[in-house]
Design an enzyme around this catalytic site. Structure first.
Site, PDB file in Angstrom:
ATOM      1  N   ARG A  83      36.861  64.815  24.916  1.00  0.00           N
ATOM      2  CA  ARG A  83      37.969  63.952  25.701  1.00  0.00           C
ATOM      3  C   ARG A  83      38.462  64.828  26.860  1.00  0.00           C
ATOM      4  O   ARG A  83      38.588  64.178  27.876  1.00  0.00           O
ATOM      5  CB  ARG A  83      39.190  63.415  24.928  1.00  0.00           C
ATOM      6  CG  ARG A  83      38.811  62.393  24.143  1.00  0.00           C
ATOM      7  CD  ARG A  83      40.169  61.608  23.384  1.00  0.00           C
ATOM      8  NE  ARG A  83      39.609  60.624  22.755  1.00  0.00           N
ATOM      9  CZ  ARG A  83      40.462  60.139  21.542  1.00  0.00           C
ATOM     10  NH1 ARG A  83      41.186  60.574  21.191  1.00  0.00           N
ATOM     11  NH2 ARG A  83      39.908  58.875  21.061  1.00  0.00           N
TER      12      ARG A  83
ATOM     13  N   LYS B  48      36.281  44.547   7.869  1.00  0.00           N
ATOM     14  CA  LYS B  48      37.197  43.289   7.566  1.00  0.00           C
ATOM     15  C   LYS B  48      36.962  42.100   8.801  1.00  0.00           C
ATOM     16  O   LYS B  48      36.856  42.256   9.739  1.00  0.00           O
ATOM     17  CB  LYS B  48      38.570  43.690   7.581  1.00  0.00           C
ATOM     18  CG  LYS B  48      39.036  44.269   6.339  1.00  0.00           C
ATOM     19  CD  LYS B  48      40.601  44.695   6.296  1.00  0.00           C
ATOM     20  CE  LYS B  48      40.960  45.482   5.365  1.00  0.00           C
ATOM     21  NZ  LYS B  48      42.327  45.974   5.635  1.00  0.00           N
TER      22      LYS B  48
ATOM     23  N   GLY C 187      35.229  52.993  18.321  1.00  0.00           N
ATOM     24  CA  GLY C 187      35.355  53.331  16.687  1.00  0.00           C
ATOM     25  C   GLY C 187      34.087  53.838  16.005  1.00  0.00           C
ATOM     26  O   GLY C 187      33.390  54.713  16.510  1.00  0.00           O
TER      27      GLY C 187
ATOM     28  N   GLY D 134      41.215  50.762  19.581  1.00  0.00           N
ATOM     29  CA  GLY D 134      42.025  49.638  19.619  1.00  0.00           C
ATOM     30  C   GLY D 134      42.158  49.056  20.846  1.00  0.00           C
ATOM     31  O   GLY D 134      42.027  47.797  21.136  1.00  0.00           O
TER      32      GLY D 134
HETATM   33  P1  AMP Z   1      35.619  48.927  10.890  1.00  0.00           P
HETATM   34  O1  AMP Z   1      36.708  50.202  11.090  1.00  0.00           O
HETATM   35  O2  AMP Z   1      36.300  47.665  10.787  1.00  0.00           O
HETATM   36  O3  AMP Z   1      34.607  49.081  12.007  1.00  0.00           O
HETATM   37  O4  AMP Z   1      34.920  49.159   9.718  1.00  0.00           O
HETATM   38  C1  AMP Z   1      34.118  50.444   9.547  1.00  0.00           C
HETATM   39  C2  AMP Z   1      34.071  50.788   8.067  1.00  0.00           C
HETATM   40  O5  AMP Z   1      33.479  49.587   7.329  1.00  0.00           O
HETATM   41  C3  AMP Z   1      33.208  51.802   7.897  1.00  0.00           C
HETATM   42  O6  AMP Z   1      33.635  52.929   6.987  1.00  0.00           O
HETATM   43  C4  AMP Z   1      32.070  51.229   6.739  1.00  0.00           C
HETATM   44  O7  AMP Z   1      31.702  52.095   5.618  1.00  0.00           O
HETATM   45  C5  AMP Z   1      32.887  49.911   6.262  1.00  0.00           C
HETATM   46  N1  AMP Z   1      31.739  48.716   5.824  1.00  0.00           N
HETATM   47  C6  AMP Z   1      30.675  48.454   6.475  1.00  0.00           C
HETATM   48  N2  AMP Z   1      30.055  47.807   5.748  1.00  0.00           N
HETATM   49  C7  AMP Z   1      30.547  47.631   4.463  1.00  0.00           C
HETATM   50  C8  AMP Z   1      30.261  46.921   3.192  1.00  0.00           C
HETATM   51  N3  AMP Z   1      29.317  46.103   3.279  1.00  0.00           N
HETATM   52  N4  AMP Z   1      31.125  47.201   2.298  1.00  0.00           N
HETATM   53  C9  AMP Z   1      32.085  48.045   2.344  1.00  0.00           C
HETATM   54  N5  AMP Z   1      32.463  48.544   3.517  1.00  0.00           N
HETATM   55  C10 AMP Z   1      31.776  48.375   4.629  1.00  0.00           C
END
Ligand code: AMP
Length: 400
Positions: free
Chosen positions: A36, A207, A357, A380
């Site tokens: 950064r 999610k 992210g 974010g």
């Molecule tokens: P996010 O922060 O919402 O972008 O989510 C990222 C996280 O989602 C990572 O740590 C991944 O390991 C998890 N992830 C991605 N695909 C899956 C899945 N099929 N089942 C469980 N966790 C997942």
């Protein structure tokens, strides 16, 4: 309307207040990764090479009590900046008062000053008062009084109204974007407001609930939305498919149904998945099409989905990617994410944008970061930007 940028300013002889993002990982005073600081150099160099006096402010970590302060001092950051610029940098161990004001008065054209962590202002006499994070009007006014112009180059905090971004800007005649901020506005803002078509979004991650706003906003703008990652299986459940032990947000199934109805064939779900008996890299795993069998959880998209996604992506002119396609932290479930990342790197006629992210981590892991048009520096902030929200830090930058 286009935003004012630092190259529109005449900075010669001016005290240039600059909000940078120096929020680096730091432990026992040692900086883990200075990406950064390096990323902020072009704007800092531009100001000092054009005869401005650069007065830098940034937050570092979260300060909630007095004891947090010593470990979150900006001093090591100022030292690293001095090494990177190969010139002395004045560090002032305070965020207000005579010592700071005298140090600023003593600056010559082309000098650089770093003040203490702006979040030191969040704790006064042991009390958590959030003057910085709560955008205390007096604090923004005071900081603004220390400079002649303001440059905001900290996209990572643009979705927050803090004294060091919005507070200063609202007390300044002119606020300009730094080069990093300008690039975020051009690419993410450009994709959201005025994308070249076909525009394809790839959304993954754990999610649905985290990405609902983005899906909603992009459904109106994108030609296709490719879904991967854990959120896939809430959509599977909404379609009445079997999901085994896969991640699911039960309270979001109805919402997923609504999205599916609204989206029609714009929304593309993976047709196959890598499924495992346990959430473990060494668990027995296999690839299945469609339904997830009982006793298994889906942890990655399968090779057929990768091929189908690539088929959609190959003609795209704008691509926004946010969120991994699977549990890419485990090597056996990383393939989908890595293949998509690699493929996006080969698209030469498209604007390819990674929305911060975990997808950024995947692209860096692959070593293909330089093949993308833009890799956002804010997690974010980039999500909220993709949701179509007005980011207060950007709104506070003057129009050209
Ligand atoms: P996010 O922060 O919402 O972008 O989510 C990222 C996280 O989602 C990572 O740590 C991944 O390991 C998890 N992830 C991605 N695909 C899956 C899945 N099929 N089942 C469980 N966790 C997942």
């Amino acid at each position: 309307m286009a935003k004012l940028t630092v190259s529109d300013l005449d900075v010669k002889g001016k005290k240039v207040l600059m909000r940078v993002d120096f929020n680096v990982p730091i432990k026992d005073g040692v900086i883990g990764n200075d990406n950064r600081i390096v990323a902020a150099l072009p704007t800092i160099k531009y100001v000092i090479e054009n005869g401005g006096k650069a007065i830098l402010l940034s937050h570092l970590g979260r300060v909630k009590k007095e004891e947090d302060k010593p470990g979150l001092s900006m001093r090591p950051v100022a030292e690293r900046l001095s090494n990177l610029l190969n010139k002395p940098v004045t560090f002032v161990p305070t965020t207000e008062g005579k010592q700071l004001e005298d140090a600023i008065d003593g600056l010559n054209d082309g000098d650089v000053l770093v003040m203490e962590n702006t979040r030191y202002e969040d704790v006064k006499d042991g009390e958590y008062v959030k003057r910085e994070s709560g955008n205390d009007p007096e604090l923004g006014k005071y900081w603004a009084s220390l400079g002649d112009v303001f440059v905001n180059d900290a996209f990572g905090t643009a979705h927050r109204s803090h004294a060091s971004n919005v507070g200063i800007a609202s007390n300044m005649a002119q606020t300009a974007a730094g080069f990093l901020m300008e690039k975020e506005i051009t690419f993410i803002g450009g994709a959201v407001d005025n994308p070249e078509h076909p525009f394809v979004a790839i959304l993954g991650g754990a999610k649905v609930s985290d990405k609902i706003g983005v899906i909603d906003n992009l459904l109106a703008k994108a030609d296709k939305i490719l879904i991967g990652g854990g959120m896939t299986y809430t959509f599977y459940a909404a379609k009445g498919m079997k999901i085994g032990n896969s991640l699911v947000e039960k309270d979001k199934i109805d919402l997923a149904k609504e999205i599916l109805d609204k989206a029609g064939d714009k929304l593309v779900l993976p047709s196959d998945s890598v499924v495992a008996e346990k959430f473990d890299n060494d668990a027995a795993h296999k690839t299945v099409e469609g339904d997830i069998p009982d006793g298994y959880m889906a942890l990655d998209i399968g090779p057929k989905s990768v091929a189908e996604f690539e088929d959609v992506l190959k003609d795209a002119k704008t691509v926004v990617w946010n969120g991994p396609m699977g549990v890419f932290e485990m090597s056996n479930y990383a393939e989908g994410t890595l293949e998509i990342g690699k493929f996006l790197g080969t698209l030469k006629d498209a604007k390819t944008i990674v929305g911060g992210g975990d997808s950024t981590a995947a692209v860096q892991q692959l070593g293909v970061a330089d093949q993308f048009s833009h890799i956002s520096t804010g997690g974010g902030a980039s999500l909220e930007y993709l949701e179509g929200k007005t980011l207060p830090g950007i709104a506070a930058i003057s129009d050209k």
